[in-house]
Each structure stands twice: as C-alpha cells, then as structure tokens.
Write a protein that holds these residues in place. Structure first.
Motif, PDB file in Angstrom:
ATOM      1  N   ARG A 144      54.387  37.065   2.536  1.00  0.00           N
ATOM      2  CA  ARG A 144      54.239  37.855   1.310  1.00  0.00           C
ATOM      3  C   ARG A 144      53.675  36.995   0.180  1.00  0.00           C
ATOM      4  O   ARG A 144      53.011  37.498  -0.715  1.00  0.00           O
ATOM      5  N   VAL A 145      53.939  35.699   0.248  1.00  0.00           N
ATOM      6  CA  VAL A 145      53.468  34.782  -0.782  1.00  0.00           C
ATOM      7  C   VAL A 145      52.082  34.246  -0.458  1.00  0.00           C
ATOM      8  O   VAL A 145      51.213  34.156  -1.323  1.00  0.00           O
ATOM      9  N   THR A 146      51.874  33.874   0.789  1.00  0.00           N
ATOM     10  CA  THR A 146      50.583  33.307   1.181  1.00  0.00           C
ATOM     11  C   THR A 146      50.198  33.841   2.561  1.00  0.00           C
ATOM     12  O   THR A 146      50.569  33.257   3.591  1.00  0.00           O
ATOM     13  N   PRO A 147      49.493  34.950   2.608  1.00  0.00           N
ATOM     14  CA  PRO A 147      49.204  35.619   3.878  1.00  0.00           C
ATOM     15  C   PRO A 147      48.148  34.950   4.737  1.00  0.00           C
ATOM     16  O   PRO A 147      47.845  35.451   5.823  1.00  0.00           O
ATOM     17  N   TYR A 148      47.587  33.823   4.281  1.00  0.00           N
ATOM     18  CA  TYR A 148      46.515  33.191   5.043  1.00  0.00           C
ATOM     19  C   TYR A 148      46.906  31.835   5.623  1.00  0.00           C
ATOM     20  O   TYR A 148      46.046  31.127   6.145  1.00  0.00           O
ATOM     21  N   ASP A 149      48.181  31.471   5.561  1.00  0.00           N
ATOM     22  CA  ASP A 149      48.613  30.173   6.067  1.00  0.00           C
ATOM     23  C   ASP A 149      48.847  30.273   7.569  1.00  0.00           C
ATOM     24  O   ASP A 149      49.789  30.936   8.031  1.00  0.00           O
ATOM     25  N   LEU A 201      46.763  37.771  13.057  1.00  0.00           N
ATOM     26  CA  LEU A 201      46.049  36.587  12.594  1.00  0.00           C
ATOM     27  C   LEU A 201      44.542  36.792  12.697  1.00  0.00           C
ATOM     28  O   LEU A 201      43.790  36.422  11.787  1.00  0.00           O
ATOM     29  N   LEU A 202      44.090  37.365  13.797  1.00  0.00           N
ATOM     30  CA  LEU A 202      42.656  37.629  13.966  1.00  0.00           C
ATOM     31  C   LEU A 202      42.143  38.567  12.882  1.00  0.00           C
ATOM     32  O   LEU A 202      41.037  38.396  12.353  1.00  0.00           O
ATOM     33  N   CYS A 203      42.948  39.550  12.536  1.00  0.00           N
ATOM     34  CA  CYS A 203      42.569  40.500  11.490  1.00  0.00           C
ATOM     35  C   CYS A 203      42.470  39.797  10.144  1.00  0.00           C
ATOM     36  O   CYS A 203      41.513  40.011   9.387  1.00  0.00           O
ATOM     37  N   VAL A 204      43.445  38.933   9.849  1.00  0.00           N
ATOM     38  CA  VAL A 204      43.438  38.199   8.585  1.00  0.00           C
ATOM     39  C   VAL A 204      42.225  37.275   8.513  1.00  0.00           C
ATOM     40  O   VAL A 204      41.570  37.165   7.469  1.00  0.00           O
ATOM     41  N   ALA A 205      41.917  36.629   9.637  1.00  0.00           N
ATOM     42  CA  ALA A 205      40.752  35.745   9.668  1.00  0.00           C
ATOM     43  C   ALA A 205      39.477  36.536   9.413  1.00  0.00           C
ATOM     44  O   ALA A 205      38.569  36.082   8.709  1.00  0.00           O
ATOM     45  N   GLY A 206      39.418  37.746   9.955  1.00  0.00           N
ATOM     46  CA  GLY A 206      38.250  38.585   9.733  1.00  0.00           C
ATOM     47  C   GLY A 206      38.134  39.040   8.296  1.00  0.00           C
ATOM     48  O   GLY A 206      37.045  39.071   7.722  1.00  0.00           O
ATOM     49  N   GLU A 207      39.272  39.362   7.689  1.00  0.00           N
ATOM     50  CA  GLU A 207      39.263  39.787   6.287  1.00  0.00           C
ATOM     51  C   GLU A 207      38.782  38.663   5.372  1.00  0.00           C
ATOM     52  O   GLU A 207      38.134  38.900   4.370  1.00  0.00           O
TER      53      GLU A 207
END
Length: 254
Positions: free
Chosen positions: A182-187, A214-220
């Motif tokens: 919730r604080v850092t969604p890309y770690d 994680l794959l979705c976040v990387a794509g975003e």
C-alpha cells in the motif's frame, strides 16, 4: 519525540491520506495544514525561509503570507491541556510543541520493539500512500522524507513476513506484505515475499497470482516482464515446481 505509550494530544497522520487528529478546528487554508505536516516531519523546527522554500519552491512568498499561514495553522491546532499553543510563537523559527505527534513516530516506536505483535500493530497504522492529499509536498521527495518512510515500512514488512513464513503462518505474512505494498507498490522484494507467503500457505493459485500481479505492475510501469529481477524469476520457478530453496534469504534480500 518518540511517541511511546503516552499519546500526544494532536496526531498528524501521514501514513495514508493526511489527517490532523485532535485539532481545535478545521484548517481554513490548505497551506496551513501543509505547514503543520512539514513541521511534524521536521521535529527540530524550521526557519521561516526554510519552510517557505519547502512549501513554495518555485516562487518567493511575501512575509505577510508566511505570517498569515502560520497564524491559521496555530489557530487551527489550538492549545494543549496546559493552555500552551500546539504551535508556539517563536519569532523566525517554527517548531511544534511536544503535544503534537505523528503516526510515523508511533510506527517507528512499535517497529523497534522485539515483539512481532508490535510489528503488526505498527503495520495497522498504514492506510495508504504516505502524505496522500498534501498539496505542497515536493519537499518530501527532495529532502528524502518520502524515501525514508517507504524504506522503514518495507523493512518492517519484510522482517514481519520472514518471521511469519518461518512459522508457517502464510496468511499473517501476506497481510504484512500487502500493507507494505500500500505504501510502495513497485518494490520487487515485497513480491518475492509474497511468493514465500503463498508457499507457506500451500497456495498454488496464490503463487501464480502473485507472479501475475508483479508482471502487471511491471507492465504498468512501462518496464515490461524483462525488467523482473532474475532472483524473483528463479524463486518463482523453484516454488512453482514444488522445490523450496534451502535458504530463505531471498525473502529479505534484494
């Protein structure tokens, strides 16, 4: 201020949408609330020119504006039980009284306790992205405040997750990690911990879901699947095949 068991009269909550709890009245000017947030995260206080440059980095502000901003902040905070201003009058430097604390100070106090139950209590303080809703907050990035908060939260999330995974408590581990996200969604370290939590629960679907997330976040973020760390990929492949690595250091290492 350490913010131990005795609670301050006013709490500036920054671990999510900003709230000033216990203030005497609403802030009639957003800049006055932003000033209180800045001072709450700079406990030694700040000279007028310093906090003015932090809140308005792109322009010079008239002395009358600084005075009125501080006055509104003082009136909004009100006075302590002892009758003193929560924001004392102190000439060219402003500093909040000890009657004002932050949820971040509480978080720091709890996270330093050796009892994992206190770590859970600390992570419950997280409500979303830190400093959300502050209009004049570029200073938080420039002076390292935002990064320091994110680091403290991620460190505790990983420490708590490791503790619970080692005891087979996957649900508890996942909750700690989700609070960190919730604080850092890309770690990416948190996603590796999420894989370990799924393994601890014996949740094969959860394992695949964590990697898909994680794959979705990387794509975003525009980086794509190729940006995922090789250690994360190797961990996922091992766990997906049912091969639990001998060392769980990946849970808390980059």
């Amino acid at each position: 201020m350490a913010y131990p068991e005795s609670r301050p009269e006013v709490v500036v909550a920054v671990l999510g949408p900003v709230e000033v709890r216990g203030a005497a009245q609403p802030f009639s000017r957003p800049a006055a609330r932003d000033l209180v947030v800045y001072l709450a995260l700079h406990r030694p206080g700040a000279r007028n020119d310093v906090w003015a440059a932090a809140l308005w980095p792109d322009r010079a502000v008239a002395a009358s504006t600084l005075h009125s901003t501080a006055s509104v902040a003082r009136r909004s905070l009100g006075r302590s039980a002892s009758g003193d201003d929560h924001l004392p009058r102190s000439g060219r430097q402003l500093r909040l009284a000890e009657s004002v604390g932050t949820d971040l100070e509480r978080f720091t106090h709890l996270s330093g306790d050796p009892d994992p139950a206190r770590w859970v209590e600390a992570m419950r303080l997280i409500r979303g992205r830190p400093l959300d809703g502050v209009g004049l907050a570029d200073w938080a990035v420039l002076d390292g405040t935002q990064a320091a908060v994110e680091t403290a939260v991620v460190d505790l999330a990983l420490r708590g997750a490791a503790h619970f995974v080692d005891r087979g408590l996957g649900e508890e581990a996942e909750w700690m990690i989700r609070q960190g996200l919730r604080v850092t969604p890309y770690d990416e370290r948190l996603y590796r911990a999420l894989l370990w939590a799924a393994e601890a629960k014996g949740d094969r679907v959860g394992l695949r879901s964590a990697m898909a997330e994680l794959l979705c976040v990387a794509g975003e973020g525009g980086a794509g699947p190729g940006s995922i760390h090789p250690r994360t990929v190797a961990l996922y492949r091992d766990l997906a095949r049912g091969e639990v690595p001998a060392a769980r250091g990946d849970l808390i290492r980059l």
